[in-house]
Design a protein around this motif. Structure first.
Motif, PDB file in Angstrom:
ATOM      1  N   GLY A  19     -21.570-122.484 -36.279  1.00  0.00           N
ATOM      2  CA  GLY A  19     -21.172-122.098 -36.888  1.00  0.00           C
ATOM      3  C   GLY A  19     -21.605-120.352 -37.227  1.00  0.00           C
ATOM      4  O   GLY A  19     -21.167-119.580 -37.887  1.00  0.00           O
ATOM      5  N   ARG A  20     -22.269-120.142 -36.886  1.00  0.00           N
ATOM      6  CA  ARG A  20     -22.731-118.329 -36.214  1.00  0.00           C
ATOM      7  C   ARG A  20     -21.770-117.718 -35.592  1.00  0.00           C
ATOM      8  O   ARG A  20     -21.772-116.638 -36.369  1.00  0.00           O
ATOM      9  CB  ARG A  20     -23.817-118.112 -35.021  1.00  0.00           C
ATOM     10  N   VAL A  21     -20.310-117.962 -34.901  1.00  0.00           N
ATOM     11  CA  VAL A  21     -19.069-117.498 -35.032  1.00  0.00           C
ATOM     12  C   VAL A  21     -18.155-118.059 -35.215  1.00  0.00           C
ATOM     13  O   VAL A  21     -17.245-119.359 -35.261  1.00  0.00           O
ATOM     14  CB  VAL A  21     -19.537-117.056 -33.677  1.00  0.00           C
ATOM     15  N   LYS A  22     -17.277-117.532 -36.469  1.00  0.00           N
ATOM     16  CA  LYS A  22     -16.604-118.019 -37.202  1.00  0.00           C
ATOM     17  C   LYS A  22     -15.474-116.591 -38.006  1.00  0.00           C
ATOM     18  O   LYS A  22     -14.704-117.319 -37.750  1.00  0.00           O
ATOM     19  CB  LYS A  22     -16.522-118.775 -38.274  1.00  0.00           C
ATOM     20  N   THR A  23     -15.767-116.054 -38.532  1.00  0.00           N
ATOM     21  CA  THR A  23     -14.685-114.827 -38.991  1.00  0.00           C
ATOM     22  C   THR A  23     -15.237-113.853 -38.148  1.00  0.00           C
ATOM     23  O   THR A  23     -14.598-112.426 -38.158  1.00  0.00           O
ATOM     24  CB  THR A  23     -15.998-114.667 -40.392  1.00  0.00           C
ATOM     25  N   LEU A  24     -15.915-113.180 -37.112  1.00  0.00           N
ATOM     26  CA  LEU A  24     -16.122-112.627 -36.297  1.00  0.00           C
ATOM     27  C   LEU A  24     -14.978-112.480 -35.090  1.00  0.00           C
ATOM     28  O   LEU A  24     -14.902-112.411 -34.321  1.00  0.00           O
ATOM     29  CB  LEU A  24     -17.778-112.364 -35.390  1.00  0.00           C
ATOM     30  N   HIS A  25     -13.728-111.668 -36.178  1.00  0.00           N
ATOM     31  CA  HIS A  25     -12.871-112.052 -34.959  1.00  0.00           C
ATOM     32  C   HIS A  25     -12.003-110.684 -35.309  1.00  0.00           C
ATOM     33  O   HIS A  25     -11.658-110.489 -36.452  1.00  0.00           O
ATOM     34  CB  HIS A  25     -12.023-113.724 -34.824  1.00  0.00           C
ATOM     35  N   PRO A  26     -11.192-111.096 -34.170  1.00  0.00           N
ATOM     36  CA  PRO A  26     -10.036-109.038 -34.383  1.00  0.00           C
ATOM     37  C   PRO A  26      -8.864-109.710 -35.315  1.00  0.00           C
ATOM     38  O   PRO A  26      -8.464-108.690 -36.979  1.00  0.00           O
ATOM     39  CB  PRO A  26      -9.040-109.068 -33.619  1.00  0.00           C
ATOM     40  N   ALA A  27      -8.701-110.697 -35.728  1.00  0.00           N
ATOM     41  CA  ALA A  27      -7.726-111.300 -36.618  1.00  0.00           C
ATOM     42  C   ALA A  27      -8.524-111.283 -38.735  1.00  0.00           C
ATOM     43  O   ALA A  27      -7.533-111.102 -39.053  1.00  0.00           O
ATOM     44  CB  ALA A  27      -7.235-112.317 -36.530  1.00  0.00           C
ATOM     45  N   ILE A  34     -25.099-113.400 -40.775  1.00  0.00           N
ATOM     46  CA  ILE A  34     -23.994-111.808 -39.934  1.00  0.00           C
ATOM     47  C   ILE A  34     -22.657-111.682 -40.590  1.00  0.00           C
ATOM     48  O   ILE A  34     -22.231-110.387 -40.354  1.00  0.00           O
ATOM     49  CB  ILE A  34     -24.256-112.627 -38.350  1.00  0.00           C
ATOM     50  N   GLY A  35     -21.913-112.426 -40.324  1.00  0.00           N
ATOM     51  CA  GLY A  35     -20.852-112.855 -40.878  1.00  0.00           C
ATOM     52  C   GLY A  35     -20.291-112.179 -42.111  1.00  0.00           C
ATOM     53  O   GLY A  35     -19.234-111.178 -41.893  1.00  0.00           O
ATOM     54  N   GLY A  36     -21.025-112.457 -43.209  1.00  0.00           N
ATOM     55  CA  GLY A  36     -20.824-112.333 -44.049  1.00  0.00           C
ATOM     56  C   GLY A  36     -20.963-110.417 -43.804  1.00  0.00           C
ATOM     57  O   GLY A  36     -20.326-109.673 -45.027  1.00  0.00           O
ATOM     58  N   PRO A  37     -22.013-110.185 -44.716  1.00  0.00           N
ATOM     59  CA  PRO A  37     -22.402-108.719 -44.562  1.00  0.00           C
ATOM     60  C   PRO A  37     -21.250-107.938 -43.662  1.00  0.00           C
ATOM     61  O   PRO A  37     -20.173-107.184 -44.017  1.00  0.00           O
ATOM     62  CB  PRO A  37     -24.021-108.741 -43.962  1.00  0.00           C
ATOM     63  N   THR A  38     -20.501-108.596 -42.303  1.00  0.00           N
ATOM     64  CA  THR A  38     -19.911-108.243 -41.617  1.00  0.00           C
ATOM     65  C   THR A  38     -18.303-107.526 -42.240  1.00  0.00           C
ATOM     66  O   THR A  38     -17.791-106.506 -42.359  1.00  0.00           O
ATOM     67  CB  THR A  38     -19.595-108.201 -39.963  1.00  0.00           C
ATOM     68  N   MET A  39     -18.009-108.403 -43.603  1.00  0.00           N
ATOM     69  CA  MET A  39     -17.115-108.664 -43.843  1.00  0.00           C
ATOM     70  C   MET A  39     -17.497-107.480 -44.642  1.00  0.00           C
ATOM     71  O   MET A  39     -16.250-107.112 -45.876  1.00  0.00           O
ATOM     72  CB  MET A  39     -16.351-110.387 -43.506  1.00  0.00           C
TER      73      MET A  39
END
Length: 515
Positions: A62-70, A126-131
């Motif tokens: 689950g470390r990588v799920k929302t870190l995506h161009p889409a 990581i993904g949360g703050p980035t979004m």
């Protein structure tokens, strides 16, 4: 524009099902991840998995799920840019209009006494703050939510207009950047502390608001009260108010000063404070006895003061406390009988402190003081003096009783504004000279306040004597023993004066300036 598409991924799921259902009822398509997706699906809320949007599975636990161009194209695209519109269309990407994210519980994780380094690192989101940052940057078009308290207002705006107002989006974006800044501050401070680097090249602190205050030191000054995210128990930020109107700025400052002194003692002790200086401190066989001494130390100044006790306050002590006007009484607890007595007084504030650690059990903390254009950071003064540390510098050694009173006075004088002189006798303060421009001036005030009680008392000074005049004044008042740091170029003058008058004097080698 209308909110058509939302991405929801929350660690704290308070209210998220109801909020998501309300969004779905307004025709909003919901995208979600992991546990949030499972919860919404279980509760019958229409939801799309993040992998259906990215075309890529959630990987690496689950470390990588929302870190995506889409995802981030949908958040960062400028909606009124023809170039951005064209790029989105060519790549088959769609916009995301609403982001609802709260972060992995890093604070709660490191607050655990048995937390491991590995567990702490795993709870860095990581993904949360980035979004959040992507959506907050593009708040001209995207609504971003980090706090469940905002759910209701957002739903009302969507129901009314299909979208949120720009003003709302600006407010929420600012809240997001405050949130992520505080989150990163906790992480950086945790890692810096582990590396033994508490004073790094940049110093970032974060605090959480406890309450707005009516005003600051004076009515024309705005003020608020904040606490550290991981504040330990047994302090003013964690105390439970049982009775009375809300605390003022000055109340909080004075109460904090009282607690700092109180934590010097393990035996039953009571501290009375006015304007952040002690006006009466007493120790006794029990808390009732200690309060009597604190009161007798200065019956005039205690009126309208703050009183702190390190034992539960019972009915007998409450009767005495209730016989005069006190702003605040702080104690680990109050018996039901004591509460019944004290709550009859409308204007008194009662604070239940809970358990706390005495100074000898406490670690030093970092204190931040504002200056114009910057700040100062220093360790808190939790130095404990042991009998073995004392150097007797006079012909006469202090008696056992004098030594006891000297150590008592030393514990208190460190909390008196410099220049500070304190007189002690019979386990209580009898004279306090605070905040004077010269030391002999502070001594005169302390002696004058003590009156006849000065005879046979001991004197404590927060810093060395620059000359022998303070000793001469003490001798005239009947002082029998003195404790001071030593280290003046004129130490011999003070020692000679003490010897001439038969006064015992000890050096501590430690200074306790308090500005």
């Amino acid at each position: 524009m209308a909110i058509r598409r939302a991405l929801i991924s929350v660690s704290d799921k308070t209210g998220i099902v109801e909020f998501s259902r309300a969004l779905a009822e307004q025709g909003v398509e919901i995208i979600s991840t992991g546990g949030t997706f499972n919860l919404l699906q279980k509760e019958g809320v229409p939801v799309i998995g993040i992998s259906d949007v990215t075309g890529f599975p959630e990987i690496l636990d689950g470390r990588v799920k929302t870190l995506h161009p889409a995802v981030h194209s949908g958040l960062l695209a400028v909606r009124d840019s023809e170039e951005h519109q064209k790029a989105m269309q060519e790549l088959g990407l769609d916009y995301i209009d609403l982001v609802v994210v709260n972060l992995y519980p890093f604070k709660e994780t490191i607050a655990k006494p048995d937390v491991t380094y590995e567990d702490a690192i795993e709870n860095i989101d990581i993904g949360g703050p980035t979004m959040l940052r992507s959506a907050a940057k593009n708040h001209a078009f995207v609504t971003v939510v980090v706090d469940a308290a905002d759910y209701g207002g957002i739903i009302e705006e969507i129901k009314a207009d299909g979208d949120t107002t720009l003003e709302t989006r600006k407010r929420l974006a600012a809240k997001v950047f405050r949130h992520t800044a505080a989150y990163d501050s906790l992480i950086s401070n945790y890692l810096s502390a582990l590396q033994g680097d508490p004073l790094p090249e940049t110093y970032t602190v974060t605090y959480e608001k406890v309450q707005d205050l009516r005003y600051g030191e004076n009515p024309h000054q705005k003020a608020a009260f904040y606490k550290k995210p991981l504040a330990a128990s047994g302090n003013i930020t964690t105390a439970e108010q049982l009775h009375g109107k809300e605390l003022s700025y000055n109340n909080i400052n004075d109460a904090n000063a009282a607690l700092a002194i109180l934590k010097e003692f393990t035996e039953p002790a009571v501290v009375a404070v006015k304007h952040m200086n002690p006006c009466g401190v007493g120790i006794g066989t029990d808390i009732h006895h200690a309060y009597q001494k604190a009161y007798e130390a200065d019956p005039t100044s205690i009126f309208g003061g703050i009183v702190a006790a390190n034992r539960t306050v019972g009915a007998e002590t409450a009767e005495l406390m209730g016989s005069i006007f006190l702003e605040i009484i702080i104690a680990p607890d109050f018996t039901p009988e004591a509460l019944e007595i004290l709550t009859k007084k409308k204007n008194i504030r009662l604070l239940k402190l809970g358990e706390f650690k005495a100074a000898e059990e406490r670690n030093s903390e970092w204190l931040v003081t504002s200056v114009d254009g910057g700040m100062l950071v220093q360790e808190s003064d939790v130095h404990n003096l042991n009998v073995e540390d004392l150097q007797v510098v006079t012909d006469r050694k202090p008696t056992e009783e004098e030594l006891k009173q000297l150590l008592f006075g030393w514990k208190v004088v460190k909390h008196v504004k410099s220049n500070a002189i304190l007189l002690a006798k019979d386990d209580m303060t009898v004279g306090v000279g605070a905040g004077q421009m010269n030391r002999v001036g502070a001594a005169r005030i302390a002696v004058e306040q003590a009156g006849e009680k000065a005879k046979g008392a001991v004197l404590a000074s927060d810093a060395f004597f620059p000359m022998g005049d303070t000793v001469e004044l003490a001798a005239k008042a009947g002082i029998t023993a003195i404790i001071q740091p030593g280290g003046s170029v004129k130490d011999e003058e003070s020692i000679a004066a003490a010897n001439a008058h038969g006064i015992a004097m000890v050096f501590t080698g430690v200074r306790h300036f308090k500005h």
